[in-house]
Design an enzyme around this catalytic site. Structure first.
Site, mmCIF file in Angstrom:
data_model
loop_
_atom_site.group_PDB
_atom_site.id
_atom_site.type_symbol
_atom_site.label_atom_id
_atom_site.label_comp_id
_atom_site.label_asym_id
_atom_site.label_seq_id
_atom_site.Cartn_x
_atom_site.Cartn_y
_atom_site.Cartn_z
ATOM 1 N N LYS A 183 0.879 -1.172 0.000
ATOM 2 C CA LYS A 183 0.000 0.000 0.000
ATOM 3 C C LYS A 183 0.912 1.216 0.000
ATOM 4 O O LYS A 183 1.540 1.541 1.004
ATOM 5 C CB LYS A 183 -0.920 0.042 1.224
ATOM 6 C CG LYS A 183 -1.833 1.280 1.219
ATOM 7 C CD LYS A 183 -2.532 1.470 2.542
ATOM 8 C CE LYS A 183 -3.378 2.752 2.526
ATOM 9 N NZ LYS A 183 -2.570 3.990 2.327
ATOM 10 N N GLY A 240 4.458 3.359 11.319
ATOM 11 C CA GLY A 240 3.680 4.587 11.405
ATOM 12 C C GLY A 240 3.230 4.874 12.821
ATOM 13 O O GLY A 240 3.929 4.554 13.787
ATOM 14 N N SER A 241 2.053 5.450 12.940
ATOM 15 C CA SER A 241 1.550 5.917 14.225
ATOM 16 C C SER A 241 0.986 4.777 15.063
ATOM 17 O O SER A 241 0.628 3.705 14.552
ATOM 18 C CB SER A 241 0.453 6.963 14.010
ATOM 19 O OG SER A 241 -0.699 6.349 13.442
ATOM 20 N N GLY A 244 -2.673 4.158 13.922
ATOM 21 C CA GLY A 244 -2.765 3.406 12.679
ATOM 22 C C GLY A 244 -2.378 1.944 12.865
ATOM 23 O O GLY A 244 -3.075 1.035 12.389
ATOM 24 N N GLY A 245 -1.274 1.702 13.558
ATOM 25 C CA GLY A 245 -0.823 0.335 13.778
ATOM 26 C C GLY A 245 -1.794 -0.469 14.610
ATOM 27 O O GLY A 245 -2.067 -1.645 14.318
ATOM 28 N N GLU A 264 5.564 -1.206 13.672
ATOM 29 C CA GLU A 264 6.502 -0.351 14.422
ATOM 30 C C GLU A 264 5.813 0.996 14.542
ATOM 31 O O GLU A 264 5.523 1.652 13.545
ATOM 32 C CB GLU A 264 7.830 -0.263 13.662
ATOM 33 C CG GLU A 264 8.939 0.392 14.450
ATOM 34 C CD GLU A 264 9.062 1.860 14.138
ATOM 35 O OE1 GLU A 264 8.551 2.670 14.957
ATOM 36 O OE2 GLU A 264 9.624 2.203 13.099
ATOM 37 N N CYS A 301 11.754 7.619 14.037
ATOM 38 C CA CYS A 301 11.117 6.917 15.158
ATOM 39 C C CYS A 301 12.065 6.783 16.338
ATOM 40 O O CYS A 301 11.634 6.476 17.452
ATOM 41 C CB CYS A 301 10.633 5.539 14.711
ATOM 42 S SG CYS A 301 11.873 4.600 13.815
ATOM 43 N N GLU A 392 4.365 11.076 22.276
ATOM 44 C CA GLU A 392 5.343 11.387 21.239
ATOM 45 C C GLU A 392 4.931 12.632 20.462
ATOM 46 O O GLU A 392 3.767 12.796 20.103
ATOM 47 C CB GLU A 392 5.470 10.213 20.260
ATOM 48 C CG GLU A 392 6.470 10.464 19.148
ATOM 49 C CD GLU A 392 6.517 9.357 18.100
ATOM 50 O OE1 GLU A 392 7.499 9.306 17.344
ATOM 51 O OE2 GLU A 392 5.555 8.558 18.037
#
Length: 527
Positions: A183, A240-241, A244-245, A264, A301, A392
């Protein structure tokens, strides 16, 4: 060179109804290309092709898959400066960063190719039969790692090469024997299409099965949800965030057949700065950490978002020197207007909390998508009582926590969420007095650094890029280095199987000449 279409296997298709453009963050304008979202039919076709490809690709010999990976690297290099220019146009990064990240991506692909040729990653394990053992005979058992099936990879925003289309997730999954459906990240779709064209060209050159790789376009959640929920998809890679994860993880867990999501999801990467280190080298560490906080506009990250120290003159002096150093650094461009807006919102949310003061902030006027690096400060008691302070902030930001004593410092570490990294800045003579701090950090992080910075993730077998939740969804695995392949495989045993029907890795003659564990002894000798 940019078509704006989806690679469904080797076909370029654009049957969807929604279109998108990317942004040039340096100029704060839309880029000229128009991209078409993958239609439901194209999604279904890509997955069906991947499933068919898996039945063939999983059985290809290591040398054939290694040649494919090396060819992808070659084809990416063949794209030359045109690829670098599009990367810079969509990301706001400078050419030097583009070249560096491309080099890392090439190295990753070649590392997995070398891993395949060496062969021990299969963990071939053999226990030969003992038919006359009493009271019961022992069966012949042989075990190795086998691929899971089609893998969906979500491209990341902050690494358009290394964690995206042909990045570490894709390279490791292809090495494992799994077809990949990417994606493409909506912030760098043109970059993704160019890299995808290199993968497809390599696939054709080496006669890979149609559907071994696809690259799909889609903004929002529709495409991602469709991919993760599809019963033929067997694993997911995401960078990503946390939101989202976690959403993908929950979707995958709710399937009739749950599948693993290796996500991650970010980190604030605590740095503990001990008193003697500050007394002897305060100015040095201030300069080092000003550079680390602002490196890549803080869009790593592993950005050091939390600096922990013991209250006192040494920490006060360090704070002043860090302020001096960080305010000298010219701001740089963030990846996208939305990322700049999130940075501002996150920073101001923390700054508005009770007890928080500003240590440093770049105050001069900047271009629209340039981030003004900021360092805040708070005492340990306030930090412990307010969970907002440990959120974060993605960008050039850090918060100094002034701890009352060692006990409070340790309590803060113990209360932190899981992190990718933890760092100790110390003199060798003093670190032995802080074993509780080291132990606490070890329980909360995936990588522990001594007298260094967390930014900079070496691509090698010893690197662990992961950590306790929510740094990653499964702390047993790494997203960087050759051991990242273990996310896409499962152990499989053969019992009393005819030798000639076994995979070559388990046959008596060891035709691959790989290291295997045979009756508890590591050897490459035939049986």
């Amino acid at each position: 060179m940019i078509t704006g279409k989806n690679y469904v296997g080797s076909q370029l298709l654009a049957g969807g109804t929604k279109t998108y453009k990317t942004i040039n963050p340096q100029w704060n304008i839309e880029n000229p290309w128009t991209f078409t979202e993958a239609s439901p039919e194209e999604i279904e076709q890509a997955i069906a092709l991947a499933d068919d490809a898996f039945k063939i690709y999983k059985n290809y010999p290591a040398a054939k898959k290694a040649s494919f990976l090396n060819s992808i690297a070659d084809e990416i290099l063949e794209l030359g400066d045109a690829l670098l220019e599009i990367y810079c146009t969509e990301s706001g990064f400078l050419k030097g960063r583009a070249e560096s990240e491309r080099g890392r991506t090439i190295f990753q692909l070649r590392s997995f190719a070398n891993m395949l040729l060496e062969g021990s990653w299969l963990e071939a394990t053999i226990d030969t039969a003992i038919p006359d053992r009493t009271p019961l005979p022992k069966e012949d058992l042989r075990k190795m790692l086998v691929p899971l099936g089609p893998v969906v990879v979500f491209g990341s925003s902050n690494f358009p090469f290394a964690f995206s289309t042909a990045g570490g997730d894709t390279a490791s999954a292809l090495a494992a024997g799994c077809p990949v459906i990417v994606k493409s990240h909506s912030m760098h779709i043109a970059t993704g299409e160019m890299v995808a064209s290199a993968v497809i060209k390599a696939a054709k050159k080496h006669q890979m099965p149609e559907g071994v790789f696809s690259n799909l376009i889609g903004s929002g959640t529709t495409l991602g949800t469709s991919l993760v929920k599809h019963p033929l998809v067997k694993a997911v890679g995401f960078t990503g965030s946390i939101n989202g994860g976690r959403a993908l993880f929950d979707l995958a867990s709710q399937r009739p057949e749950p599948i693993p999501v290796f996500a991650e999801m970010g980190s604030i990467n605590p740095v503990v700065i001990l008193p003697e280190a500050l007394e002897k080298n305060s100015k040095k560490w201030a300069a080092v950490y000003a550079g680390s906080i602002t490196l890549g506009t803080g869009q790593f990250c592993t950005n050091p978002g939390l600096l922990l120290g013991i209250k006192g003159e040494n920490l006060d002096q360090f704070s002043k020197e860090l302020a001096d150093e960080i305010e000298k650094i010219a701001p740089s461009c963030m990846l996208h207007p939305s990322i700049k807006a999130d940075f501002n919102n996150g920073r101001e949310k923390i700054r508005s909390q009770n007890g928080v003061t500003t240590v440093a902030e770049y105050k001069e006027e900047t271009a629209p998508n340039y981030a003004q690096q900021t360092v805040l400060s708070v005492d340990g008691k306030t930090f412990l009582e307010n969970t907002v302070l440990s959120h974060e902030v993605f960008g050039p930001f850090s918060i100094i926590v002034q701890c009352e004593n060692l006990e409070e410092l340790t309590a803060i570490i113990n209360k932190l969420d899981g992190q990718l990294t933890g760092t100790i800045i110390a003199e060798s003579a003093e670190i032995s007095n802080y074993d509780t701090v080291i132990s606490a950090l070890q329980n909360r992080v995936g990588r522990l650094i001594f007298n260094g910075v967390p930014t900079g993730v070496e691509v090698c077998a010893s690197m662990l890029h992961g950590g306790p939740y929510p740094a990653s969804s499964d702390s047993r695995f790494t997203a960087v280095g050759i051991h990242a392949v273990k996310r896409w495989v499962r152990p499989f045993s053969y019992q009393n199987w005819p030798d000639e029907l076994l995979p070559e890795a388990l046959q008596n003659k060891n035709p691959l000449n790989i290291n295997r564990t045979v009756n508890d002894v590591i050897t490459n000798k035939p049986i």
